[in-house]
Design an enzyme around this catalytic site. Structure first.
Site, short mmCIF file in Angstrom:
data_model
loop_
_atom_site.label_atom_id
_atom_site.label_comp_id
_atom_site.label_asym_id
_atom_site.label_seq_id
_atom_site.Cartn_x
_atom_site.Cartn_y
_atom_site.Cartn_z
N HIS A 45 0.82 -1.21 0.00
CA HIS A 45 0.00 0.00 0.00
C HIS A 45 0.86 1.26 0.00
CE1 HIS A 45 -3.50 -2.53 1.77
NE2 HIS A 45 -3.62 -2.40 0.47
N HIS A 78 -0.52 -8.76 0.79
CA HIS A 78 -1.59 -8.91 1.78
C HIS A 78 -2.29 -10.26 1.73
CE1 HIS A 78 -1.02 -4.83 0.14
NE2 HIS A 78 -0.81 -4.56 1.42
N GLU A 130 -6.06 -7.97 3.46
CA GLU A 130 -5.54 -9.08 4.27
C GLU A 130 -6.67 -9.78 5.02
OE1 GLU A 130 -2.22 -8.25 6.99
OE2 GLU A 130 -2.88 -9.97 8.19
N THR A 168 -2.26 -8.73 10.60
CA THR A 168 -0.87 -8.59 11.06
C THR A 168 -0.47 -7.14 11.37
OG1 THR A 168 -0.14 -8.42 8.76
CG2 THR A 168 -0.02 -10.60 9.80
N SER A 227 -2.55 0.27 6.44
CA SER A 227 -3.02 0.09 7.81
C SER A 227 -1.90 0.37 8.81
CB SER A 227 -3.55 -1.33 7.99
OG SER A 227 -3.76 -1.63 9.34
O1 0CM Z 1 -1.60 -4.13 5.88
P1 0CM Z 1 -1.13 -2.75 5.49
O2 0CM Z 1 -2.27 -1.93 4.94
O3 0CM Z 1 -0.39 -2.08 6.58
O4 0CM Z 1 -0.14 -3.03 4.28
P2 0CM Z 1 1.08 -2.24 3.66
O5 0CM Z 1 1.15 -2.65 2.23
O6 0CM Z 1 1.05 -0.80 3.96
O7 0CM Z 1 2.30 -2.84 4.47
C1 0CM Z 1 2.88 -4.06 4.19
C2 0CM Z 1 2.10 -5.22 4.40
C3 0CM Z 1 1.47 -6.20 4.56
C4 0CM Z 1 0.74 -7.41 4.71
FE1 SF4 Z 2 3.05 -6.99 6.37
FE2 SF4 Z 2 4.47 -7.45 8.59
FE3 SF4 Z 2 4.81 -9.00 6.46
FE4 SF4 Z 2 5.68 -6.50 6.48
S1 SF4 Z 2 6.42 -8.20 7.77
S2 SF4 Z 2 4.55 -7.48 4.82
S3 SF4 Z 2 4.09 -5.45 7.64
S4 SF4 Z 2 2.95 -8.84 7.68
#
Ligand code: 0CM
Ligand code: SF4
Length: 331
Positions: A45, A78, A130, A168, A227
């Site tokens: 994201h 995700h 996710e 997560t 997130s």
């Molecule tokens: O879950 P989130 O919205 O924080 O995703 P992101 O793409 O910003 O961060 C990495 C991950 C995962 C799973």
């Molecule tokens: Fe998402 Fe944590 Fe994996 Fe990074 S380590 S991609 S924040 S679950």
């Protein structure tokens, strides 16, 4: 009004191992198979990351019906539901799964306990990919709760075999509070041996807890859809520090720094360091003269790439399943 004097950088901040791996999967797939490579959902994201990969030949889609037959398809970090996985297989795409291994771990746990007859309470944000992916590991028997009020309303069909799982990238403190409410209502609920919130989410929140009281204002680099990035801004605000999230340095507003002597800076797990450096340059232009990195946990975790995209560091050759060294299987 005084201008900022010092920038304090959170440690750790920015890319986690799952994000590094997901981006590398798309880049290597483009190198190996040529553009375009289709990616289901934003690989992570972050606007900068997505635009950079678009420029390199990635096409981001939400619906598999938008992917031409015979294409190579990457699943985002995700994760995806069983239904999406099956549809992609049925359509015959060549699939690379960039789901973070720490998300896959939750999927595996859900599938395993479901076979033993468990029903689930999932703590997470409705509509987040996710959450859709994890809930979509089962056809039924997994109930989403977003907050403590939801816990009072949830109606599992039985309570003897009930387990809790989480997204997560939640607020560690909120998840603990919601889990406590689940435990209070369902005392025999099974909880994960190790929390499902990942190390990167935990470490970045811990760093903000240390940093926030030491600064007048905190800037979080991250995209609105992220997130874990949102949780960093929210955490600082809860601790009483003025906090703002920016997708790029262009979004910084000078009035945020009026009267601020020390500025804290961090980045979500999907936000690249180049954006942090651009934010530093802007704040320096307002008067900040020094940049200090806080001491914090050093993250050394690295996740392996999927088969078919691994390269031997010594030889530069692709590692195949048949012959992982330099024999005839490597090419
Ligand atoms: O879950 P989130 O919205 O924080 O995703 P992101 O793409 O910003 O961060 C990495 C991950 C995962 C799973
Ligand atoms: Fe998402 Fe944590 Fe994996 Fe990074 S380590 S991609 S924040 S679950």
């Amino acid at each position: 009004m005084s201008a900022p004097q010092e920038i304090l950088l959170a440690e750790p901040r920015g890319f986690c191992a799952g994000v590094d791996r997901a981006i590398e999967i798309v880049e290597r797939a483009i190198q190996k198979f040529g553009a375009p490579i289709y990616v289901r959902h934003e690989i992570v994201h972050n606007t900068y990351v997505v635009n950079d990969l678009k420029a390199k030949g990635a096409i981001f889609i939400e619906e598999l019906s938008d992917v031409p037959p015979g294409s190579t398809l990457v699943f985002s970090a995700h994760g995806v539901s069983r239904a999406v996985q099956q549809e992609a297989e049925q359509r015959g795409f060549s699939i690379f799964d960039a789901t973070c291994p720490l998300v896959t771990k939750v999927h595996v746990e859900v599938a395993k306990l479901a076979k033993e007859g468990y029903e689930f309470i999932m703590i997470g944000h409705k509509g987040h990919p996710e959450v859709e992916g994890t809930m979509g590991q089962l056809d039924h028997g997994i109930h989403l709760v977003e907050d403590v009020a939801d816990v009072a309303r949830v109606q599992p069909s039985q309570t003897e075999k009930l387990a809790v799982v989480t997204q997560t990238t939640l607020s560690v403190d909120d998840a603990a509070e919601i889990t406590a409410a689940v435990r209070a209502r369902f005392p025999s609920v099974r909880e994960p041996k190790q929390q499902d919130i990942c190390y990167a989410t935990q470490n970045r929140q811990d760093a903000v807890k240390v940093l926030s009281p030491q600064v007048d204002v905190l800037v979080v680099v991250g995209s609105p859809t992220s997130s874990n990035s949102n949780r960093l801004r929210e955490l600082a605000a809860r601790l009483g520090t003025a906090a703002y999230m920016v997708d790029s340095a262009d979004e910084l507003r000078t009035e945020w720094f009026d009267g601020a002597v020390r500025v804290g800076l961090t980045a979500g797990a999907s936000a690249p360091e180049i954006l942090v450096q651009q934010v530093i340059d802007r704040i320096k232009a307002l008067g900040a003269v020094s940049v200090r990195t806080m001491s914090g946990i050093e993250e050394t975790i690295k996740f392996p790439l999927p088969k078919g995209l691994k390269i031997d560091a010594a030889t530069g050759l692709e590692i195949t399943q048949r012959n992982p060294e330099t024999g005839p299987g490597a090419h």
